[in-house]
Scaffold this active site. Structure first.
Site, PDB file in Angstrom:
ATOM      1  N   ASP A 265       2.089  -5.579   1.061  1.00 32.90           N
ATOM      2  CA  ASP A 265       2.900  -4.367   1.084  1.00 32.90           C
ATOM      3  C   ASP A 265       3.874  -4.529   2.251  1.00 32.90           C
ATOM      4  OD1 ASP A 265       4.064  -1.962   0.684  1.00 32.90           O
ATOM      5  OD2 ASP A 265       2.235  -0.776   0.737  1.00 32.90           O
TER       6      ASP A 265
HETATM    7  C1  BGC Z   1       5.035   1.061  -0.223  1.00 33.11           C
HETATM    8  C2  BGC Z   1       4.994   0.234  -1.493  1.00 33.11           C
HETATM    9  C3  BGC Z   1       6.397  -0.158  -1.870  1.00 33.11           C
HETATM   10  C4  BGC Z   1       7.022  -0.915  -0.714  1.00 33.11           C
HETATM   11  C5  BGC Z   1       8.421  -1.400  -0.988  1.00 33.11           C
HETATM   12  C6  BGC Z   1       5.829   0.386   0.883  1.00 33.11           C
HETATM   13  O1  BGC Z   1       6.028   1.247   1.940  1.00 33.11           O
HETATM   14  O2  BGC Z   1       3.726   1.317   0.218  1.00 33.11           O
HETATM   15  O3  BGC Z   1       4.371   0.964  -2.507  1.00 33.11           O
HETATM   16  O4  BGC Z   1       6.380  -0.899  -3.044  1.00 33.11           O
HETATM   17  O5  BGC Z   1       7.061  -0.068   0.409  1.00 33.11           O
HETATM   18  O6  BGC Z   1       9.318  -0.347  -1.005  1.00 33.11           O
END
Ligand code: BGC
Length: 737
Positions: A265
């Protein structure tokens, strides 16, 4: 001599010609087995190219190998539509003019359809949008289990039940991947809250882990064949989930045999050594202020970038793990960007809008309908009062990474007005002021929600409008601002914000035909539940929200959605809150164990406000006797249960028939009952159909933590057929020998 030269040249030409035929390198030859292609590409790559491939080069992309014709990987959020383009190195909008997408309903709405075909339609449609935008990895779907109604991201997930979530995620993945776009199922694992999400250590027993929190991921891997999985921010056993020995090496790649890519993530990687050895394959979002760090290329400083290369060069680590990561990324490329047969996709189309609308219509849940206040009878209705900020507020903008720039969004008020036309008068009053912001991350909704009037003036107006209307549709609930249904924070309480409770109670006094439409991805408290006639769960429905809601409210569509999580009366009726373990501090202990959602309510004999699986229709269904083919069990380890369901009303409709299994006697504690099958059946008025479910031992098993294995204990079981977890229509007992 001269002759000899000619001969040699001819030979060279011949052999060159022959070679030309054979020069398609193995890795580019899609008739060759995947494994050979991967090994061939791998051996042609330098260590530097390998390192480059496993970490980001921009906010959402990572490099391929230009020298070998292997394209970059491009990721996109996910999971409700394709995120608008941001700048290479910053979160700010790139201000493209051609990236306005179709916003599909939130995943809570999808799961509430209980319709696997619609999950496939959703996946296929959003996959087409991703493909058209040239993204080869869609960051979604989210399958984290609904542990507490306060989790700010519940709207991005599919509810509290592991079986339902597992069944809905598989077709979604297949749909996405049929476009040559990888699904990236998130967030693995135990990301069930936003409070302290980057640091909280989750303590959970193995039974709850395997029976509740992991099944949807396992189904995504083994049945859905997902090509990617995103690690989560939290810790488990003291290690960050994005590089976690237990979750990634032992379970995901070990026990389940996952061959795809583990993507961190954004900002979820924290340590080079752990990232090398504990199962992470691709690093994104670390040091997300990018070039602001003053380096010529901040991405070089990612944990899996220069620091990793350095360690290799110094001989501190070998290259075995690196090769393993690169193999997985190469496989991803072959399945996506290098798949010559993948379709071209399409973006912002009417077909996608209509797919979204269909999903929205089937996901809307009719929770209460006293005296058949709904559907609105347009033949008898002169004046409809619509009250509440959510009747006008755009909901596709906001809420965190799932925020979208939608091509258009029909508000509930707009949808209803359009549908009602001149058949009745629709009068609007705002009633309360909630969130007046109208942009998120540089995407403007274009709405001006500023309000000069006082709260009292708004109440007076709303009561006046409500008083002389035939029916009042109050559209309220939550929204996507901080501490509501939004990433980064959890809700502060179960109650509705902005004094809506008070207003609803007042409105109920002036008009008995009051319908509350709850726009949310979470359960809310309803202290006035007995004072209103109708309650509709309206979710976040995307582009076609208002049209879908109007279709249900006036009865063009007969509601058929059912809840995928329990609405508790009060917060402490939920296991995580009864045990005072939400959200914890540095650590959160899941003390309720596997008793999540209805499993907790049933164990504690708590009557919920609305139970899991509940949803009404404008028609009525009658269930026959539940039967079991017991002979089959002895012969094949499978058993089939059947029940006749009849539409006894005057409208066509759809009913979700739910199968629960109870283990009558077991050596370990088990929930009162658990969902193990569901079928959505379409029934014309008066029509009857036989619905049957065949289950095997998996439906009877529990996870024995001592043996670290799934066991089905011989003995007595009960199959229960319900219209919800609380509305039991019949049972049959059977025995596993
Ligand atoms: C989120 C993810 C997301 C990623 C990219 C993160 O903060 O938890 O779900 O896909 O950002 O935007």
């Amino acid at each position: 001599m001269f002759k000899k030269i000619i001969a040699v040249t001819a030979l060279a030409l011949v052999s060159f010609g022959m070679q030309a035929q054979n020069t398609v390198p193995v890795y580019l030859d899609d008739s060759k087995p995947m494994k050979d292609r991967v090994e061939d590409a791998l051996k042609k790559m330098t260590t530097e190219e390998k390192i480059a491939m496993i970490h980001a080069q921009s906010k959402f992309s990572s490099p391929g190998v230009p020298r070998l014709g292997i394209p970059d990987n491009w990721m996109t959020d996910g999971p409700h539509g394709i995120r608008p383009e941001v700048l290479w190195d910053e979160w700010s909008q790139a201000k493209w003019t051609n990236d306005s997408c179709i916003a599909f309903p939130a995943l809570t709405a999808l799961s509430a359809t209980w319709n696997k075909d619609l999950a496939l339609l959703y996946g296929t449609s959003i996959g087409e949008e991703a493909r058209y935008r040239n993204k080869n990895v869609l960051l979604g779907p989210g399958v984290n289990i609904y542990r507490s109604p306060l989790n700010g991201r519940n709207f991005e997930y599919m509810g509290e039940d592991p079986y339902l979530t597992s069944k809905m995620v598989v077709p979604y993945i297949k749909g996405v991947q049929s476009n040559g776009v990888a699904a990236c199922v998130k967030h693995f694992a135990l990301n069930n809250q936003e409070t302290n999400r980057h640091s909280v250590n989750v303590v959970v027993d193995d039974r709850a882990l395997y029976e509740i929190y992991l099944p949807a991921f396992k189904a995504a891997v083994q049945e859905g064949g997902t090509w990617a999985i995103m690690g989560s921010y939290n810790k488990y056993k003291g290690q960050q989930a994005c590089h976690n020995e237990y979750l990634l090496n032992d379970i995901l790649k070990g026990e389940w045999g996952f061959e795809g890519v583990v993507v961190a993530d954004w900002g979820g990687a924290h340590n080079t050594k752990q990232a090398i050895f504990n199962g992470l394959d691709m690093e994104f979002g670390s040091w997300t202020d990018g070039l602001a760090w003053g380096k010529s290329n901040a991405y070089d400083n990612y944990y899996l970038a220069a620091p990793y290369l350095d360690m290799i060069k110094k001989g501190e680590v070998g290259t075995k793990e690196l090769d393993e990561k690169v193999r997985r990324v190469l496989r991803l490329s072959f399945l996506t960007t290098m798949n010559k047969n993948r379709p071209w996709g399409s973006f912002g189309t009417e077909a996608h809008a209509l797919a979204g609308r269909k999903i929205a219509e089937e996901g809307i849940v009719l929770l209460k309908n006293k005296n058949n206040v709904l559907p609105i009878d347009l033949a008898k209705t002169k004046k409809i009062a619509v009250i509440g900020e959510n009747a006008i507020k755009m909901m596709t903008v906001g809420g965190g990474s799932s925020s979208l720039k939608a091509k258009y969004e029909i508000s509930p008020l707009e949808g209803l007005k359009k549908r009602v036309g001149t058949q009745a008068q629709v009068v609007y009053a705002r009633g309360y002021v909630g969130d007046v912001s109208s942009d998120y991350n540089g995407v403007a909704s274009g709405q001006d929600l500023s309000e000069k009037r006082t709260a009292e003036e708004l109440t007076v107006e709303a009561l006046k409008v409500a008083k002389d209307a035939d029916i009042v549709i109050f559209v309220g609930g939550l929204n996507k601002s901080d501490f509501q249904d939004s990433e980064g924070n959890d809700r502060k309480g179960l109650e509705l914000p902005y004094n809506q409770d008070k207003l609803i109670a007042q409105l109920a006094k002036v008009n008995k035909n009051l319908v509350f439409v709850n726009i949310s991805g979470n359960a809310v408290a309803m202290p006035w539940v007995n004072e209103v006639s109708g309650i509709v769960q309206g979710w976040f429905l995307g582009t076609e929200a208002g049209n879908a809601l109007a279709a249900v409210l006036v009865g063009d569509v007969n509601p058929s959605g059912k809840l995928t999580f329990t609405f508790p009366v009060k917060l402490t009726d939920n296991g995580a809150h009864a045990t005072s373990t939400f959200p914890g501090g540095d650590e959160v202990v899941y003390k309720e164990g596997l008793f999540v959602g209805y499993r907790w309510a049933e164990k504690e004999k708590i009557k919920p406000l609305f139970p899991f699986g509940h949803g009404l229709s404008y028609t009525t269904f009658q269930y026959g006797k539940v039967t079991a083919d017991k002979k089959q069990m002895a012969a094949s380890d499978q058993i089939t249960f059947s029940v006749k369901v009849k539409n006894t009303g005057t409208r066509d409709g759809q009913e979700v028939v739910e199968l629960y299994i109870t283990d009558i006697k077991s050596s370990l504690p088990r929930p009162v009952k658990e969902l193990k099958g569901f079928e959505k059946v379409s029934l014309k008025a008066g029509e009857e159909k036989n619905v049957s479910f065949t289950v095997d031992k998996t439906a009877l098993s529990f996870f024995d933590d001592k043996k670290h294995a799934w066991v089905a204990e011989p003995g007595a079981f009960e199959a229960i057929i319900g219209a919800s977890s609380a509305d039991i229509k019949g049972k049959v007992s059977f025995e596993l020998k």
